[in-house]
Scaffold this motif. Structure first.
Motif, PDB file in Angstrom:
ATOM      1  N   VAL A  86      10.633  34.807 -12.280  1.00 55.77           N
ATOM      2  CA  VAL A  86      12.134  34.726 -12.305  1.00 55.77           C
ATOM      3  C   VAL A  86      12.746  33.637 -12.716  1.00 55.77           C
ATOM      4  O   VAL A  86      12.573  32.619 -12.356  1.00 55.77           O
ATOM      5  N   ALA A  87      13.381  33.666 -13.930  1.00 62.14           N
ATOM      6  CA  ALA A  87      14.210  32.907 -14.582  1.00 62.14           C
ATOM      7  C   ALA A  87      15.597  32.638 -14.067  1.00 62.14           C
ATOM      8  O   ALA A  87      15.997  33.593 -13.651  1.00 62.14           O
ATOM      9  N   THR A  88      15.985  31.660 -13.784  1.00 64.27           N
ATOM     10  CA  THR A  88      17.488  31.476 -12.877  1.00 64.27           C
ATOM     11  C   THR A  88      18.032  30.322 -13.040  1.00 64.27           C
ATOM     12  O   THR A  88      17.306  29.120 -12.830  1.00 64.27           O
ATOM     13  N   LYS A  89      19.282  30.072 -12.737  1.00 68.11           N
ATOM     14  CA  LYS A  89      20.166  28.817 -12.556  1.00 68.11           C
ATOM     15  C   LYS A  89      20.460  28.783 -11.095  1.00 68.11           C
ATOM     16  O   LYS A  89      20.994  27.754 -10.495  1.00 68.11           O
ATOM     17  N   TYR A  90      19.946  29.975 -10.260  1.00 63.78           N
ATOM     18  CA  TYR A  90      20.187  29.899  -8.975  1.00 63.78           C
ATOM     19  C   TYR A  90      18.737  30.004  -7.995  1.00 63.78           C
ATOM     20  O   TYR A  90      18.607  31.094  -7.422  1.00 63.78           O
ATOM     21  N   PRO A  91      17.881  28.934  -8.237  1.00 62.59           N
ATOM     22  CA  PRO A  91      16.679  29.196  -7.410  1.00 62.59           C
ATOM     23  C   PRO A  91      16.816  29.412  -5.955  1.00 62.59           C
ATOM     24  O   PRO A  91      15.993  30.537  -5.440  1.00 62.59           O
ATOM     25  N   ASN A  92      17.929  28.924  -5.411  1.00 58.52           N
ATOM     26  CA  ASN A  92      17.730  29.360  -3.745  1.00 58.52           C
ATOM     27  C   ASN A  92      18.094  30.764  -3.540  1.00 58.52           C
ATOM     28  O   ASN A  92      17.678  31.311  -2.785  1.00 58.52           O
ATOM     29  N   ILE A  93      19.124  31.256  -4.275  1.00 59.68           N
ATOM     30  CA  ILE A  93      19.652  32.753  -4.152  1.00 59.68           C
ATOM     31  C   ILE A  93      18.379  33.771  -4.265  1.00 59.68           C
ATOM     32  O   ILE A  93      18.314  34.613  -3.925  1.00 59.68           O
ATOM     33  N   ALA A  94      17.779  33.399  -5.471  1.00 58.25           N
ATOM     34  CA  ALA A  94      16.718  34.086  -6.114  1.00 58.25           C
ATOM     35  C   ALA A  94      15.516  34.237  -4.954  1.00 58.25           C
ATOM     36  O   ALA A  94      14.799  35.123  -4.685  1.00 58.25           O
ATOM     37  N   ARG A  95      15.110  33.028  -4.428  1.00 60.40           N
ATOM     38  CA  ARG A  95      13.862  32.813  -3.450  1.00 60.40           C
ATOM     39  C   ARG A  95      14.527  33.686  -2.268  1.00 60.40           C
ATOM     40  O   ARG A  95      13.766  34.439  -1.733  1.00 60.40           O
ATOM     41  N   ASP A  96      15.639  33.470  -1.634  1.00 62.81           N
ATOM     42  CA  ASP A  96      16.029  34.234  -0.731  1.00 62.81           C
ATOM     43  C   ASP A  96      16.133  35.546  -0.668  1.00 62.81           C
ATOM     44  O   ASP A  96      15.751  36.231   0.006  1.00 62.81           O
ATOM     45  N   TYR A  97      16.432  36.133  -1.997  1.00 59.54           N
ATOM     46  CA  TYR A  97      16.552  37.444  -2.293  1.00 59.54           C
ATOM     47  C   TYR A  97      14.985  38.175  -2.418  1.00 59.54           C
ATOM     48  O   TYR A  97      14.673  39.006  -1.500  1.00 59.54           O
TER      49      TYR A  97
END
Ligand code: PRP
Length: 212
Positions: free
Chosen positions: A117-128
């Motif tokens: 998962v590529a993202t500027k928002y690693p915390n949001i992505a991890r949490d999701y």
């Protein structure tokens, strides 16, 4: 009376916010000059001070009390995870945090395989993925133009902001899942909220009324 300091997110959010503030009689001298490199603007009458910062720095200024109040996107609030109060939804800057990719990625996404998962928002992505989907994924932190990642084969999907959806469409990608809705929020330092309760409360009430 001491100045209350407001941290604004540079760019369109700051412009929309200043327009809203001017509707409740708050006008910081100098903010209309786009070419100026000045960083701090003052409304002497209302004893307010404004400064412009990069989005992710706004929760930091507010958490440390360098700003009493901040205006920032909910995406940034969630990603930064600072101890601050979120007190008002301004309703502008509306968009969605989504998991996106080519339609062909749907299968990999639901297969339970470890996808990237590529993202500027690693915390949001991890949490999701961890807490809501209970799925192990590999998060790759990027800094912009995230839509490129699945196109060039860096990742199967992205976790990114979708506003009009045109960036996705123009690149053959689609929203696969929605993470959460986003918009601009007013945040407040926890100590300021106690010490300046009356002034901050009045300001929030005035902003809320101006939004109706
Ligand atoms: C944001 C976001 C998407 C795009 C979504 O990027 O990351 O790429 O806007 O908007 P749309 O749905 O209206 O097309 P931004 O322009 O902030 O720049 P970035 O790629 O550098 O993050």
């Amino acid at each position: 009376m001491r100045y209350l300091t407001v941290a604004l997110t540079k760019g369109r959010l700051a412009k929309d916010t200043l327009r809203l503030f001017s509707r409740i009689g708050i006008e910081a001298a100098g903010t209309e000059d786009n070419d100026s490199r000045k960083l701090i603007f003052t409304d002497e009458k209302n004893k307010l001070r404004f400064f412009m910062a990069k989005g992710p720095d706004v929760p930091t200024y507010v958490a440390y009390g360098a700003a009493d109040i901040g205006i920032v996107g909910r995406d940034t609030i969630l990603e930064e995870g600072r101890k601050i109060y979120e007190v008002l939804d301004l309703g502008f800057g509306k968009c969605r945090m989504c998991i996106c990719g080519p339609e062909s990625a749907r299968e990999a996404l639901s297969s339970g395989k470890v996808i990237r998962v590529a993202t500027k928002y690693p915390n949001i992505a991890r949490d999701y993925f961890m807490r809501r989907r209970h799925q192990t994924v590999e998060i790759i932190k990027m800094n912009g133009s995230i839509e490129l990642a699945p196109i060039v084969g860096l990742s199967e999907v992205i976790c990114d902001i979708v506003e009009t959806g045109s960036t996705l469409r123009e690149n053959g990608l689609a929203v696969l899942e929605e993470v959460c809705p986003l918009s601009a929020r007013v945040v407040v330092n926890q100590v300021s909220m106690k010490m300046e309760n009356e002034r901050i409360g009045e300001l929030i009430t005035n902003l809320r009324e101006a939004l109706q």
